[in-house]
Design an enzyme around this catalytic site. Structure first.
Site, mmCIF file in Angstrom:
data_model
loop_
_atom_site.group_PDB
_atom_site.id
_atom_site.type_symbol
_atom_site.label_atom_id
_atom_site.label_comp_id
_atom_site.label_asym_id
_atom_site.label_seq_id
_atom_site.Cartn_x
_atom_site.Cartn_y
_atom_site.Cartn_z
ATOM 1 N N HIS A 27 10.099 5.062 -2.443
ATOM 2 C CA HIS A 27 9.483 4.676 -1.437
ATOM 3 C C HIS A 27 8.262 5.511 -0.830
ATOM 4 C CE1 HIS A 27 12.618 2.169 0.437
ATOM 5 N NE2 HIS A 27 13.345 2.685 -0.682
ATOM 6 N N ASP B 269 1.071 8.299 2.538
ATOM 7 C CA ASP B 269 2.158 7.593 2.928
ATOM 8 C C ASP B 269 2.403 6.462 2.148
ATOM 9 O OD1 ASP B 269 4.133 7.020 4.625
ATOM 10 O OD2 ASP B 269 2.885 7.065 6.571
HETATM 11 C C1 GDG Z 1 9.497 6.540 4.033
HETATM 12 C C2 GDG Z 1 7.982 6.460 3.472
HETATM 13 C C3 GDG Z 1 7.247 4.140 3.642
HETATM 14 C C4 GDG Z 1 10.002 6.629 13.707
HETATM 15 N N1 GDG Z 1 10.037 7.559 14.733
HETATM 16 C C5 GDG Z 1 11.159 6.780 15.668
HETATM 17 C C6 GDG Z 1 11.421 5.778 14.911
HETATM 18 N N2 GDG Z 1 10.862 5.457 13.887
HETATM 19 C C7 GDG Z 1 11.143 4.640 13.138
HETATM 20 C C8 GDG Z 1 9.778 3.735 12.917
HETATM 21 C C9 GDG Z 1 9.871 3.186 11.431
HETATM 22 C C10 GDG Z 1 10.286 4.225 10.700
HETATM 23 O O1 GDG Z 1 11.112 4.878 11.675
HETATM 24 C C11 GDG Z 1 9.122 5.087 9.948
HETATM 25 O O2 GDG Z 1 9.076 4.356 8.998
HETATM 26 P P1 GDG Z 1 7.616 4.795 7.945
HETATM 27 O O3 GDG Z 1 7.591 3.624 6.840
HETATM 28 O O4 GDG Z 1 6.253 4.572 8.819
HETATM 29 O O5 GDG Z 1 7.826 6.066 7.549
HETATM 30 P P2 GDG Z 1 9.089 7.117 6.689
HETATM 31 O O6 GDG Z 1 9.976 7.559 7.662
HETATM 32 O O7 GDG Z 1 8.093 8.214 6.301
HETATM 33 O O8 GDG Z 1 9.519 6.417 5.419
HETATM 34 C C12 GDG Z 1 7.083 5.596 3.954
HETATM 35 C C13 GDG Z 1 8.904 3.862 3.923
HETATM 36 O O9 GDG Z 1 9.769 5.242 3.635
HETATM 37 C C14 GDG Z 1 9.591 2.705 3.525
HETATM 38 O O10 GDG Z 1 9.539 2.452 2.009
HETATM 39 O O11 GDG Z 1 6.894 3.154 4.458
HETATM 40 O O12 GDG Z 1 5.725 5.532 3.452
HETATM 41 O O13 GDG Z 1 7.431 7.713 3.677
HETATM 42 O O14 GDG Z 1 10.611 2.095 11.460
HETATM 43 O O15 GDG Z 1 9.923 2.498 13.891
HETATM 44 N N3 GDG Z 1 12.236 5.002 15.625
HETATM 45 C C15 GDG Z 1 12.701 5.194 16.910
HETATM 46 N N4 GDG Z 1 12.315 6.398 17.496
HETATM 47 C C16 GDG Z 1 11.544 7.224 17.019
HETATM 48 O O16 GDG Z 1 11.576 8.264 17.523
HETATM 49 N N5 GDG Z 1 13.499 4.130 17.672
#
Ligand code: GDG
Length: 418
Positions: free
Chosen positions: A168, A375
């Site tokens: 990821h 990222d």
């Molecule tokens: C890893 C990789 C890759 C975040 N804060 C809150 C919240 N979130 C949710 C977002 C989104 C998820 O968490 C974050 O996803 P990301 O993809 O942006 O980032 P990582 O957690 O670092 O994920 C990344 C991913 O894995 C998938 O392969 O894209 O690059 O680092 O869904 O909405 N949700 C709520 N409150 C929050 O405060 N409800």
């Protein structure tokens, strides 16, 4: 037809905690949970992972209770000791691999005790998979916490067991990857899978060249030939479940929040920023850019607000505490410098934001400012676009996010260029 899919990841999509002797089970946040939970819900599937609580915190009867409760949700817990959490999770995973794979080699700690814990914990996950695996199942191993597991499974289950591995986070250039003292073991571990997936072709290329340079295996169109097996390596950019996501937007509570936020942000252009607290996400650089914007274009003072949502993450790691302090100081400085008696430039929230509020903020914000330094993909950018039913709104997206190779209509920026 396969019998079931076995998803294996470090964390389960729920988090178990204990307070005042009561066990509670909440959804966990993060991209992996967002990306996989619908696959888990819509297929015959079992998900193996750590429930987020240490072995020492629960009694035998509580452990039984957790296991039974999770089994009803097709989840299978792997309990980790506090020592493993320290050396494997905070250690090798988050203080060695995470910084190195996101191009922060100076933060990467190469410690033997971390590596030994990593090996030991990968074996724990092996045992958990062996408990639930039946012939015909598909095993799908996820992420950097479990890079040794595909080979461990292959050695136990033979060549017929279908094993997939998905990373990821970015796979870095081989010049950076080779800094890792245990680079050969890690590559061999991943190559135990039949199918190895990454978010982008860039990461695929980096992986293939690391395999060629360090192990000497050539590839042909993404196929690596290893003795009697072929490993296919390809890009599978992860998305969000668009239909389910959009259907949430018509939820009554979300509609109510949208109206509420429209009212409270009346007359302001809203810029939204959403991240887990992490030094890879470029939050200080983003704040500096916003400060530059306000000083260069003072006509926007009183007319714009940056909603900065930061959810706490990896609280036990020193770097994260320092980053939190740095963000607090920058927000304080910018708010102190530009605020007027009836307006502040930054609305800063450092806590988990309930999903309904997050969705409403996606809808009402005019701009999403998503500028990670590196990222793997970044699902927040995809959620923002999906929430824009009418098609308006501007996504400013870093070239360091995997998503920038797909969302090419966004305004793509270099996150280091203030
Ligand atoms: C890893 C990789 C890759 C975040 N804060 C809150 C919240 N979130 C949710 C977002 C989104 C998820 O968490 C974050 O996803 P990301 O993809 O942006 O980032 P990582 O957690 O670092 O994920 C990344 C991913 O894995 C998938 O392969 O894209 O690059 O680092 O869904 O909405 N949700 C709520 N409150 C929050 O405060 N409800």
């Amino acid at each position: 037809m396969p019998n079931k899919i076995i998803i294996v990841s470090n964390r389960l999509p729920v988090r178990v905690s204990k307070s005042n002797n009561a066990i509670s089970i909440q959804p966990s946040i993060g991209g992996l949970a967002t990306g996989l939970k619908h696959i888990h819900e819509k297929n015959p599937c079992i998900w193996i992972g750590w429930p987020g609580i240490s072995l020492e915190e629960v009694s035998w009867s509580e452990r039984r209770y957790i296991e039974e409760n999770l089994a009803e949700r097709s989840l299978y817990p792997v309990f980790l000791s506090s020592e493993d959490i320290e050396n494997y999770y905070y250690g090798f995973c988050n203080s060695t691999i995470w910084p190195l794979f996101h191009y922060f080699p100076e933060k990467a700690r190469f410690e033997e005790r971390f590596w030994h814990a990593y090996q030991r914990v990968n074996e724990l996950y092996l045992n958990a998979v062996l408990e639930v695996y039946r012939d015909g199942d598909i095993i799908w191993v996820h992420d950097y916490h479990l890079m040794l597991l595909p080979l461990l499974l292959r050695q136990k289950l033979g060549n017929d067991a279908p094993i997939g591995f998905f990373l990821h986070i970015p796979f870095p250039s081989s010049e950076v990857f080779k800094l890792m003292p245990w680079r050969l073991e890690i590559l061999r571990g991943i190559l135990g899978a039949d199918l190895v997936g990454f978010h982008t072709y860039g990461y695929v290329r980096h992986f293939l060249s690391a395999v060629r340079r360090l192990l000497g295996f050539e590839n042909k169109l993404g196929r690596i030939f290893i003795e009697d097996r072929v490993v296919l390596v390809d890009a599978f950019p992860m998305g969000i479940d668009f239909e389910s996501f959009v259907s949430l937007l018509s939820d009554n509570e979300v509609r109510r929040k949208i109206e509420e936020y429209k009212l409270s942000f009346q007359g302001l252009k809203v810029i939204l920023s959403v991240d887990r607290l992490d030094y890879t996400k470029g939050i200080p650089q983003r704040l500096l850019a916003y400060e530059r914007f306000l000083s260069k274009y003072p006509e926007y003072i009183g007319k714009v607000v940056l909603v900065l949502l930061v959810s706490p993450s990896r609280i036990g790691v020193k770097e994260y505490a320092e980053l939190k302090r740095c963000i607090d100081e920058l927000v304080g400085r910018i708010n102190g410098r530009f605020s007027t008696l009836d307006w502040s430039p930054i609305l800063y929230v450092y806590k988990f934001t309930p999903l309904q509020d997050l969705l409403a903020l996606y809808v009402v914000s005019d701009v999403a400012l998503i500028t990670p330094l590196y990222d793997g993909m970044n699902l927040v950018s995809k959620e923002y676009v999906a929430a824009k039913e009418g098609g308006d709104g501007v996504l400013i997206l870093s070239e360091g996010a995997g998503a920038s190779s797909e969302l090419v209509e966004a305004l793509i920026v270099n996150p280091n260029n203030i």
